[in-house]
Motif scaffolding. Structure first.
Motif, short mmCIF file in Angstrom:
data_model
loop_
_atom_site.label_atom_id
_atom_site.label_comp_id
_atom_site.label_asym_id
_atom_site.label_seq_id
_atom_site.Cartn_x
_atom_site.Cartn_y
_atom_site.Cartn_z
N PRO A 84 0.83 -1.21 0.00
CA PRO A 84 0.00 0.00 0.00
C PRO A 84 0.86 1.26 0.00
CG PRO A 84 -0.91 -1.60 1.52
CD PRO A 84 0.41 -2.16 1.06
N GLY A 85 0.50 2.21 -0.87
CA GLY A 85 1.24 3.45 -0.96
C GLY A 85 2.33 3.43 -2.01
N THR A 86 2.62 2.27 -2.60
CA THR A 86 3.64 2.22 -3.65
C THR A 86 3.00 2.49 -5.01
OG1 THR A 86 3.39 -0.17 -3.88
CG2 THR A 86 5.12 0.62 -2.41
N ILE A 87 3.82 2.95 -5.94
CA ILE A 87 3.35 3.19 -7.29
C ILE A 87 4.05 2.23 -8.23
CG2 ILE A 87 2.70 5.59 -6.91
CD1 ILE A 87 5.35 6.46 -8.06
N GLN A 88 3.42 2.00 -9.38
CA GLN A 88 3.96 1.03 -10.33
C GLN A 88 4.05 1.64 -11.71
OE1 GLN A 88 0.41 -1.06 -9.49
NE2 GLN A 88 1.00 -0.13 -7.55
N PHE A 89 5.07 1.20 -12.45
CA PHE A 89 5.26 1.59 -13.84
C PHE A 89 5.41 0.31 -14.66
CE2 PHE A 89 6.68 5.14 -11.32
CZ PHE A 89 6.20 6.25 -12.01
N MET A 90 4.45 0.05 -15.54
CA MET A 90 4.47 -1.17 -16.33
C MET A 90 4.72 -0.84 -17.80
SD MET A 90 3.99 -3.34 -13.94
CE MET A 90 3.68 -4.87 -14.81
N HIS A 91 5.89 -1.24 -18.28
CA HIS A 91 6.26 -0.98 -19.67
C HIS A 91 5.35 -1.77 -20.61
CE1 HIS A 91 8.75 -0.75 -23.31
NE2 HIS A 91 9.36 0.27 -22.73
N LYS A 92 5.13 -1.23 -21.79
CA LYS A 92 4.22 -1.87 -22.74
C LYS A 92 4.66 -3.29 -23.12
CE LYS A 92 6.49 0.02 -26.87
NZ LYS A 92 6.28 0.67 -28.17
N ASN A 93 5.95 -3.55 -23.12
CA ASN A 93 6.45 -4.86 -23.55
C ASN A 93 6.78 -5.81 -22.40
OD1 ASN A 93 6.38 -4.25 -26.34
ND2 ASN A 93 8.27 -3.08 -26.13
N LEU A 94 6.50 -5.40 -21.17
CA LEU A 94 6.89 -6.21 -20.02
C LEU A 94 5.90 -7.36 -19.80
CD1 LEU A 94 8.83 -6.56 -17.60
CD2 LEU A 94 7.21 -5.20 -16.26
N ILE A 95 6.38 -8.58 -20.00
CA ILE A 95 5.57 -9.75 -19.67
C ILE A 95 5.59 -9.91 -18.16
CG2 ILE A 95 5.33 -12.24 -19.93
CD1 ILE A 95 4.81 -10.76 -22.50
N HIS A 96 4.41 -10.00 -17.54
CA HIS A 96 4.37 -10.08 -16.08
C HIS A 96 3.18 -10.90 -15.60
CE1 HIS A 96 1.66 -6.77 -17.15
NE2 HIS A 96 1.02 -7.02 -16.02
N HIS A 97 3.31 -11.32 -14.37
CA HIS A 97 2.26 -12.08 -13.70
C HIS A 97 2.22 -11.60 -12.26
CE1 HIS A 97 0.71 -15.54 -11.34
NE2 HIS A 97 -0.09 -15.69 -12.38
N THR A 98 1.04 -11.33 -11.72
CA THR A 98 0.96 -10.85 -10.34
C THR A 98 0.16 -11.83 -9.48
OG1 THR A 98 -1.10 -9.57 -10.52
CG2 THR A 98 0.94 -8.49 -11.23
N THR A 99 0.53 -11.87 -8.21
CA THR A 99 -0.17 -12.73 -7.26
C THR A 99 -0.09 -12.11 -5.87
OG1 THR A 99 -0.42 -15.01 -6.48
CG2 THR A 99 1.83 -14.17 -6.70
N TYR A 100 -0.89 -12.63 -4.95
CA TYR A 100 -0.94 -12.10 -3.59
C TYR A 100 0.19 -12.67 -2.73
CZ TYR A 100 -2.97 -16.64 -2.43
OH TYR A 100 -3.18 -17.98 -2.28
N ILE A 101 0.58 -11.91 -1.70
CA ILE A 101 1.57 -12.41 -0.75
C ILE A 101 1.10 -12.21 0.69
CG2 ILE A 101 3.56 -12.15 -2.26
CD1 ILE A 101 4.17 -9.49 -0.96
N SER A 102 -0.13 -11.73 0.86
CA SER A 102 -0.66 -11.58 2.21
C SER A 102 -2.17 -11.54 2.16
CB SER A 102 -0.14 -10.28 2.86
OG SER A 102 -0.71 -9.15 2.24
N GLU A 103 -2.80 -11.64 3.32
CA GLU A 103 -4.24 -11.53 3.41
C GLU A 103 -4.66 -10.07 3.26
OE1 GLU A 103 -6.18 -14.24 3.66
OE2 GLU A 103 -4.34 -15.42 3.59
N GLY A 104 -5.92 -9.84 2.96
CA GLY A 104 -6.42 -8.48 2.84
C GLY A 104 -6.90 -8.16 1.44
N ILE A 105 -7.85 -7.25 1.34
CA ILE A 105 -8.42 -6.86 0.06
C ILE A 105 -7.37 -6.19 -0.83
CG2 ILE A 105 -10.14 -5.40 -1.07
CD1 ILE A 105 -11.31 -7.81 0.35
N TYR A 106 -7.37 -6.56 -2.09
CA TYR A 106 -6.46 -5.98 -3.07
C TYR A 106 -7.19 -4.84 -3.79
CZ TYR A 106 -4.28 -5.67 -7.74
OH TYR A 106 -3.73 -5.22 -8.91
N GLU A 107 -6.67 -3.61 -3.62
CA GLU A 107 -7.28 -2.45 -4.28
C GLU A 107 -6.18 -1.63 -4.94
OE1 GLU A 107 -10.47 1.17 -3.43
OE2 GLU A 107 -9.64 0.02 -1.75
N ASN A 108 -6.38 -1.35 -6.21
CA ASN A 108 -5.37 -0.64 -6.98
C ASN A 108 -6.04 0.17 -8.09
OD1 ASN A 108 -2.30 -0.51 -7.62
ND2 ASN A 108 -3.24 -0.92 -9.60
N ILE A 109 -5.55 1.38 -8.31
CA ILE A 109 -6.02 2.19 -9.44
C ILE A 109 -4.94 2.13 -10.51
CG2 ILE A 109 -6.73 4.45 -10.27
CD1 ILE A 109 -7.62 5.12 -7.45
#
Length: 278
Positions: A57-82
């Motif tokens: 929480p509180g971190t920002i992300q930059f995802m390049h157009k060509n970046l192949i990625h996969h995301t998953t959870y590492i803790s309990e709690g609701i995942y909310e992101n804009i």
């Protein structure tokens, strides 16, 4: 599956609110879109072919157009992101303001934490962007672009600590990067696992294990994701026939393509085109 930006817009804003065990169904990239994001709650792991990044929480992300990625959870709690995706033309405007070197630096890091003051500013910027998106009118595109520039400038001014990154550049990761690049360049030829493995000079069994262990997906699923993503882009932004799109995306006939598309997206290619352009 990454949905293309509608041809009438330069942006796509998505406010995600998911349960605590949400994981991406398969690895993907943003195609011809760049992305930025702001984590509101939840702890996530972004896995790429050559590094793993922890997002809190509180971190920002930059995802390049060509970046192949996969995301998953590492803790309990609701995942909310804009998250905000934008066209290459918007990226070019941002680069003119902050410079190519700083732009690349942000996207190389993927994610980092800001000072408290900068985090509050980013929070306000994202709320304003979301408001404009939800109340879109003639002026919204210009306003969102201006706010996106503010996002980048605030990130540059307000970085607090180095990101928590586990970077691995072992031989297997480099082989996976080469394989991903090969698929991205040759998806229209419908390359088999064996063909791709041969192109990057490893065995097909080894390449299969790399996709499963590093990206949590199979080779065939990854290839399908790439092909369907390109098909979605063509359906949305061209007037090509279904048969022509099938051929350009590596399908031998339109019926096979339509079946694969419906299985992946839930509706037929024609329904997708009509719905998105309605």
């Amino acid at each position: 599956m990454t949905v293309p930006i509608h041809p009438d817009y330069n942006f796509k804003v998505n406010h995600k609110l998911m349960d605590n065990h949400y994981s991406m169904r398969a690895a993907e990239s943003y195609g011809n879109m760049y992305g930025i994001g702001y984590m509101i709650s939840g702890d996530r792991m972004i896995i790429t072919p050559d590094k793993t990044v922890m997002v809190h929480p509180g971190t920002i992300q930059f995802m390049h157009k060509n970046l192949i990625h996969h995301t998953t959870y590492i803790s309990e709690g609701i995942y909310e992101n804009i998250g905000i995706k934008f066209r290459e033309s918007v990226a070019e405007h941002i680069i003119k303001i902050i410079g190519q070197e700083k732009f690349d630096m942000l996207y190389d890091q993927i994610s980092f934490t800001l000072t408290t003051e900068a985090t509050e500013h980013i929070d306000q910027i994202m709320k304003l962007i979301e408001y404009e998106w939800n109340n879109y009118d003639t002026y919204s595109n210009t306003i969102i672009e201006s706010l996106t520039v503010q996002f980048f400038v605030t990130a540059l001014r307000g970085q607090s600590v180095s990101p928590q990154i586990d970077t691995i550049l072992k031989k297997q990761h480099l082989s996976l990067i080469d394989a991903i690049h090969y698929v991205q360049c040759h998806y229209a030829d419908d390359p088999s696992l064996k063909e791709t493995a041969k192109a990057v000079h490893i065995s097909d069994a080894y390449l299969s294990r790399l996709f499963t262990s590093q990206l949590d997906t199979t080779y065939s699923s990854f290839l399908t994701e790439i092909k369907i993503s390109h098909a979605m882009e063509l359906l949305l932004n061209t007037k090509l026939t279904i048969a022509e799109i099938a051929g350009q995306c590596g399908y031998s006939n339109s019926n096979y393509f339509s079946d694969a598309f419906k299985k992946s997206i839930g509706i037929s290619p024609l329904q997708y085109r009509k719905g998105r352009n309605a």
